[in-house]
Write an enzyme that holds these catalytic residues in place. Structure first.
Site, short mmCIF file in Angstrom:
data_model
loop_
_atom_site.label_atom_id
_atom_site.label_comp_id
_atom_site.label_asym_id
_atom_site.label_seq_id
_atom_site.Cartn_x
_atom_site.Cartn_y
_atom_site.Cartn_z
N LYS A 52 -4.54 6.18 -10.06
CA LYS A 52 -5.76 6.23 -9.24
C LYS A 52 -6.84 5.33 -9.84
O LYS A 52 -7.53 4.59 -9.12
CB LYS A 52 -6.23 7.68 -9.11
CG LYS A 52 -5.30 8.52 -8.24
CD LYS A 52 -5.52 10.02 -8.36
CE LYS A 52 -4.43 10.79 -7.62
NZ LYS A 52 -4.50 12.25 -7.81
N GLN A 96 -7.70 16.50 -11.23
CA GLN A 96 -6.24 16.42 -11.15
C GLN A 96 -5.63 17.80 -11.35
O GLN A 96 -5.89 18.47 -12.35
CB GLN A 96 -5.72 15.42 -12.20
CG GLN A 96 -4.24 15.13 -12.08
CD GLN A 96 -3.85 14.46 -10.77
OE1 GLN A 96 -4.53 13.53 -10.31
NE2 GLN A 96 -2.79 14.92 -10.13
N ASP A 119 -10.72 14.48 -2.45
CA ASP A 119 -9.35 14.98 -2.32
C ASP A 119 -9.22 15.85 -1.07
O ASP A 119 -8.11 16.19 -0.65
CB ASP A 119 -8.94 15.81 -3.55
CG ASP A 119 -8.01 15.03 -4.48
OD1 ASP A 119 -7.40 14.05 -4.01
OD2 ASP A 119 -7.91 15.41 -5.66
#
Ligand code: NAD
Length: 295
Positions: A52, A96, A119
């Protein structure tokens, strides 16, 4: 059979994003800035976050990676999220997953400001998605929709069987595929670990989206000839022919299913690359919205 090629589609979408960032900057906008939080040193999480951050560089975004030891407290992690919420230079925040067992993922995600929830996991983002309101879509389902759109696959009226009911893939996927849109407009069946007669259900599917986390679980006898197969799974299995001793496979038995179907995503180089596109599109959108909010 046609491969739904994540390399090809993600390259196309990344070009569009790059161009959009350049235009945005030419009009006085600032670089989108993604903050990623990594707790501990799970190798898969390290690889995902690393990718990412690399994509941020490639697309002209700024990125900040915050790393914490796995024994960090939940309170401290939440205070770090709040610090990022209040930092005007940060547009998007991603934490994450999975987090260590002593930290509640829900509590940490709930602490992210919905305007920076790139997200798309925050309850407000998911609620807006459910209602069809503008929001950040969860990155993997978003990426899958982008993939179907790129190949102009008309899913109207199809029977779409989704296997897996996670909050990040299976559940949002059922909402998006049943929406009055194209891709979408499908008749959706959601299957999970307690589903009876999975094979009978999948055999009636025009499109199968597998997000199970079990290597090669969807076998040829579960697939109707001509079906479309979207394989979300990422599973590492032993492979003594590889230098590393292992390789990645999906939730679908690709070698035996591919000859049967009309379209299929490979693993790797399929849905995983599309997930990054979803995240990057959300981050650019967050940067633009922040500007609108600030005025
Ligand atoms: P999860 O691991 O949270 O849950 C798995 C789901 O599969 C559950 O809902 C469960 O009910 C269902 N399931 C388990 N066994 C089953 C069975 N025998 N029959 C039917 N259903 C069964 O799910 P997740 O987080 O969505 O992850 C699923 C897979 O997708 C994993 O391999 C994960 O690594 C991968 N993944 C990939 C991406 C990507 O970008 N490609 C993104 C997220 C997750």
């Amino acid at each position: 059979m046609q491969l739904l090629d994540g390399v090809l589609v993600s390259a196309h979408i990344k070009e569009q994003i790059k161009q959009e960032v350049q235009d945005w900057q030419a009009n006085g906008g600032k670089k989108p800035h993604l903050a990623a939080i990594l707790v501990g040193n799970n190798p898969a999480s390290e690889a995902y976050v690393g990718s990412k951050v690399k994509h941020c560089e490639e697309l002209g975004f700024d990125s900040t990676l915050l790393r914490f030891d796995s024994d960090i407290s939940e309170d401290f992690l939440i205070s770090e999220v709040e610090r990022l919420n209040n930092d005007e230079t940060i547009d998007g925040i991603l934490v994450q997953l999975p987090l260590p067992a002593h930290i509640s993922g829900d509590s940490v995600i709930n602490a992210i400001s919905p305007g920076k929830d790139v997200d798309g996991f925050h309850p407000i983002s998911l609620g807006r998605m459910l209602l069809g309101q503008p929001t950040f879509l969860p990155a993997t389902p978003y990426g899958i929709m982008l993939m179907l759109e790129y190949y102009k696959i008309d899913t109207t009226g199809m029977h779409c069987v989704i296997i897996g009911r996670s909050n990040i893939v299976g559940t949002p996927m059922t909402i998006l595929m049943s929406r009055a849109s194209n891709p979408g407009n499908a008749t959706v069946t959601m299957c999970h670990s307690k589903t009876r007669n999975l094979r009978e259900i999948t055999r009636s599917a025009d499109i199968i989206i597998a997000a199970i986390g079990r290597p090669k679980y969807v076998t040829a006898d579960m697939v109707k000839p001509g079906a479309i197969i979207i394989d979300v799974g990422i599973n590492r299995i032993d492979d003594s022919t590889r230098k590393s001793g292992s390789r990645l496979v999906g939730d679908v038995d690709f070698d035996n299913v591919a000859p049967l179907c009309s379209y299929i995503t490979p693993v790797p180089k399929g849905v995983g690359l599309m997930t990054i596109c979803g995240l990057m599109k959300n981050t650019l959108q967050a940067a633009k919205q922040a500007k609108e909010l600030i005025g």
